[in-house]
Design a protein around this motif. Structure first.
Motif, PDB file in Angstrom:
ATOM      1  N   THR A  59       0.819  -1.219   0.000  1.00  0.00           N
ATOM      2  CA  THR A  59       0.000   0.000   0.000  1.00  0.00           C
ATOM      3  C   THR A  59       0.847   1.260   0.000  1.00  0.00           C
ATOM      4  OG1 THR A  59      -0.129  -0.112   2.423  1.00  0.00           O
ATOM      5  CG2 THR A  59      -1.916  -1.132   1.171  1.00  0.00           C
ATOM      6  N   THR A  60       2.101   1.175   0.461  1.00  0.00           N
ATOM      7  CA  THR A  60       2.978   2.346   0.529  1.00  0.00           C
ATOM      8  C   THR A  60       4.428   1.910   0.372  1.00  0.00           C
ATOM      9  OG1 THR A  60       3.824   4.099   1.992  1.00  0.00           O
ATOM     10  CG2 THR A  60       2.890   2.161   3.039  1.00  0.00           C
ATOM     11  N   PRO A  74      -5.819   9.503  -3.506  1.00  0.00           N
ATOM     12  CA  PRO A  74      -6.590   9.645  -2.263  1.00  0.00           C
ATOM     13  C   PRO A  74      -7.774   8.698  -2.227  1.00  0.00           C
ATOM     14  CG  PRO A  74      -7.132  11.414  -3.781  1.00  0.00           C
ATOM     15  CD  PRO A  74      -6.045  10.605  -4.438  1.00  0.00           C
ATOM     16  N   SER A 122      -1.735  10.353  -1.644  1.00  0.00           N
ATOM     17  CA  SER A 122      -2.375   9.223  -0.967  1.00  0.00           C
ATOM     18  C   SER A 122      -2.849   9.584   0.434  1.00  0.00           C
ATOM     19  CB  SER A 122      -1.417   8.032  -0.882  1.00  0.00           C
ATOM     20  OG  SER A 122      -1.194   7.481  -2.158  1.00  0.00           O
ATOM     21  N   ASN A 123      -1.983  10.205   1.227  1.00  0.00           N
ATOM     22  CA  ASN A 123      -2.296  10.484   2.626  1.00  0.00           C
ATOM     23  C   ASN A 123      -1.915  11.915   2.976  1.00  0.00           C
ATOM     24  OD1 ASN A 123      -2.824   7.531   3.640  1.00  0.00           O
ATOM     25  ND2 ASN A 123      -0.875   7.433   2.550  1.00  0.00           N
ATOM     26  N   VAL A 182      -1.471  14.192   6.302  1.00  0.00           N
ATOM     27  CA  VAL A 182      -1.345  14.068   7.754  1.00  0.00           C
ATOM     28  C   VAL A 182      -1.165  15.450   8.365  1.00  0.00           C
ATOM     29  CG1 VAL A 182      -0.049  13.026   9.643  1.00  0.00           C
ATOM     30  CG2 VAL A 182      -0.302  11.788   7.483  1.00  0.00           C
ATOM     31  N   ASP A 236       3.137  10.195  -1.469  1.00  0.00           N
ATOM     32  CA  ASP A 236       2.589   9.195  -0.558  1.00  0.00           C
ATOM     33  C   ASP A 236       2.087   9.860   0.719  1.00  0.00           C
ATOM     34  OD1 ASP A 236       3.305   6.747  -2.122  1.00  0.00           O
ATOM     35  OD2 ASP A 236       5.331   7.532  -1.809  1.00  0.00           O
ATOM     36  N   TYR A 237       2.773  10.928   1.147  1.00  0.00           N
ATOM     37  CA  TYR A 237       2.381  11.637   2.364  1.00  0.00           C
ATOM     38  C   TYR A 237       2.614  13.134   2.182  1.00  0.00           C
ATOM     39  CZ  TYR A 237       2.719   6.939   4.257  1.00  0.00           C
ATOM     40  OH  TYR A 237       2.560   5.596   4.457  1.00  0.00           O
ATOM     41  N   THR A 257      -6.212  12.440   6.172  1.00  0.00           N
ATOM     42  CA  THR A 257      -6.238  11.020   6.523  1.00  0.00           C
ATOM     43  C   THR A 257      -6.169  10.838   8.029  1.00  0.00           C
ATOM     44  OG1 THR A 257      -5.044  10.556   4.464  1.00  0.00           O
ATOM     45  CG2 THR A 257      -5.176   8.781   6.085  1.00  0.00           C
ATOM     46  N   CYS A 266      -2.176   5.007   8.939  1.00  0.00           N
ATOM     47  CA  CYS A 266      -2.768   5.502   7.690  1.00  0.00           C
ATOM     48  C   CYS A 266      -3.211   4.347   6.803  1.00  0.00           C
ATOM     49  CB  CYS A 266      -1.770   6.391   6.943  1.00  0.00           C
ATOM     50  SG  CYS A 266      -1.558   8.041   7.651  1.00  0.00           S
ATOM     51  N   ARG A 296      -7.085   3.787   5.614  1.00  0.00           N
ATOM     52  CA  ARG A 296      -7.448   3.690   4.200  1.00  0.00           C
ATOM     53  C   ARG A 296      -8.172   2.372   3.913  1.00  0.00           C
ATOM     54  NH1 ARG A 296      -5.048   6.858   0.304  1.00  0.00           N
ATOM     55  NH2 ARG A 296      -4.992   5.098  -1.131  1.00  0.00           N
ATOM     56  N   ASN A 320     -13.332  10.545   5.545  1.00  0.00           N
ATOM     57  CA  ASN A 320     -13.448   9.588   6.636  1.00  0.00           C
ATOM     58  C   ASN A 320     -14.831   9.583   7.266  1.00  0.00           C
ATOM     59  OD1 ASN A 320     -10.724   8.836   6.479  1.00  0.00           O
ATOM     60  ND2 ASN A 320     -10.101  10.566   7.736  1.00  0.00           N
TER      61      ASN A 320
END
Length: 522
Positions: free
Chosen positions: A117-118, A155, A169-170, A172, A278-279, A302, A412, A416, A488
């Motif tokens: 996933t990452t 996302p 993707s994430n 934070v 990714d972040y 996220t 995370c 997800r 979310n």
């Protein structure tokens, strides 16, 4: 032991197989040749019996070989299903990690790819090693090739996102809601820790009044540029991490009213060319006002990391921030208690007392707590333009941030996974399955019930509260065409009439449930 292939059926097998019922049996006439051999009569083509036997045997061998390769793939997948992802609690085959499986039955070689996933997965090396080991134990396997990769950055969000955020993707948030607790230090060091773990990372400094990023990092180009073609902002970059801050626009600190600041934040965040990340770590400004709400609404967060200090006053302010994230359905995954202790003369001292971080964890159920020491090098690195985790990657502080980075990556990934599978339509039972993230309770809803409970302006008059969508307007056999996560807190459901319904988890939990899901009738 070699790859076992089933032997081809003998061409001399003479037992007859009865034809399928309901189908006409076609008889072939046989003629006696002068040599005494029997040959079938074929239209315009005569073939020796020996050629027929060879052709039939070759076809059977090819078919059997194909079946055996499929059986070999099943052996490999069975072996790989022994590997359990500790974050998801499921095997890597069920998680869909195994890609491009290929069997070479001649060389007895197996090759495949594990798509995680990452790229920052903390146990990716263990996955690769274990995959090699379990496949190598299969008797016929002589060589194993395992490649590692990560899912494309995207996302988990169904809404229309600004172009700049469509390949992240994430996101934070690092927040404290109190100034001068070391929040920027945590945000920057966390970002560079994630980058060191192999992730593509960006930092957004959301403090317009007092941006910290220009002091904490030293990019060569310290001014943001705008692309002349599409009018987007080109982020600065330092040690592979993309950077956007109001401190890089040439004006230093802003003097402006709140609504103007919200507009500036929105523009900097959404029009930047972040590319695939990714972040994206957002260094949140202190407080719970306009700017914070704008960020939470514009960016599909996220998760959040909360920063505090040991003092009681810090806990009071931090609690406000945690409640804000709770109302916005943003999970807080970790608490960092900064300036917690120092070591001297072989002892550990807590000059400001203990317990603020633990109190946040206990009161709000946040799963992880990390302590940072009072360290001159940590403060100095923030002023020198080089993060502590880069300046001293083997030090005690770097190890703490490494643990924090692993926590963020794992949490995370869990979020997800929970969000992507929270609500879906089960065609087999013609019901909508719901499992709200963070809950083990799974229940079923009739699609017509969900459609009839829409609370948008198209279904309910905004002024009078009168129900515009009537019970009979929705057919009992209606089925959703698509269900996608909406951050979310909700899902977006597309119906056959083209209507897109936003269904919050809180609302789904109050609807009438199916006691027994209806089975699909034949």
């Amino acid at each position: 032991m070699e790859l076992a292939l089933a032997p081809p059926a003998s061409p001399f097998h003479t037992s007859e197989v009865p034809p399928p019922r309901g189908k006409k049996l076609i008889k072939k006439s046989l003629l006696a040749s002068s040599s005494g051999n029997w040959t079938p009569t074929l239209p315009s083509v005569r073939m020796p019996v020996s050629s027929l036997f060879v052709s039939k045997a070759t076809n059977l061998q090819a078919e059997t070989s194909m079946i055996s390769v499929e059986s070999a793939k099943k052996d490999v997948l069975t072996a790989l299903s022994q590997i359990i992802d500790p974050d998801f609690g499921a095997d890597i085959v069920s998680c869909g990690f195994v890609k491009d499986l290929h069997i070479d039955d001649v060389l007895k070689e197996v090759s495949f790819r594990l798509e995680l996933t990452t790229p920052a997965c903390p146990i990716k090396d263990e996955f690769q090693q274990k995959a090699n080991e379990v496949v190598a134990t299969i008797p016929w396997v002589e060589k194993v090739n395992v490649k590692m990769s990560a899912q494309p950055a995207k996302p988990v969000f169904a809404g229309e996102l600004p172009k700049g955020l469509q390949a992240i993707s994430n996101i934070v948030a690092v927040s404290s809601c109190k100034a001068s607790v070391g929040k920027s230090t945590v945000a920057v060091n966390l970002a560079y820790t994630l980058a060191g773990m192999g992730a593509r990372v960006g930092i957004f400094d959301a403090d317009v009044y007092g941006p910290s990023l220009p002091t904490m990092v030293s990019p060569e180009n310290r001014l943001l540029e705008m692309s002349p073609e599409n009018k987007t902002i080109l982020p600065a970059e330092y040690l592979g991490v993309k950077l956007v801050s109001f401190g890089f626009v040439g004006q230093g600190r802003a003097i402006m009213r709140g609504p103007m600041v919200s507009g500036v934040i929105n523009q900097l965040l959404t029009t930047a060319e972040w590319g695939e990340l990714d972040y994206l770590v957002i260094d949140m400004p202190p407080g719970t006002g306009d700017i914070q709400l704008t960020l939470c609404q514009v960016a599909p967060l996220t998760a959040a990391v909360i920063v505090t200090t040991p003092q009681k006053l810090a806990f009071i302010d931090v609690a406000k921030g945690v409640r804000m994230f709770s109302k916005l359905k943003v999970p807080c995954v970790a608490v960092v208690e900064n300036m917690c202790y120092f070591d001297a003369d072989g002892k550990r001292y807590y000059p400001f007392g203990k317990g603020s971080g633990a109190q946040v964890v206990q009161q709000f159920g946040i799963p992880h707590l990390f302590d940072l020491p009072i360290r001159s090098t940590l403060s100095a690195s923030g002023d020198s333009g080089m993060p502590e985790v880069v300046a001293d990657p083997q030090g005690e502080v770097a190890k703490t941030f490494q643990n924090l980075g692993v926590c963020v990556v794992q949490q995370c990934a869990k979020i997800r996974q929970q969000v992507s599978t929270a609500v879906f339509y089960d065609k087999l039972i013609r019901a909508i399955r719901v499992r709200v993230p963070g809950s083990d309770d799974e229940f079923f809803l009739h699609p017509a019930t969900v459609r009839r409970n829409d609370r948008s302006a198209q279904s309910v008059d905004e002024w009078t509260g009168e129900q515009k969508l009537q019970f009979g307007d929705v057919p009992e056999d209606i089925e959703p065409e698509d269900i996608r996560p909406m951050g979310n807190y909700a899902v977006s459901i597309t119906w056959p009439d083209g209507f897109s319904q936003i269904a919050p988890y809180d609302q789904l939990q109050t609807m009438e449930r199916l006691i027994e899901a209806p089975l699909l009738t034949s």
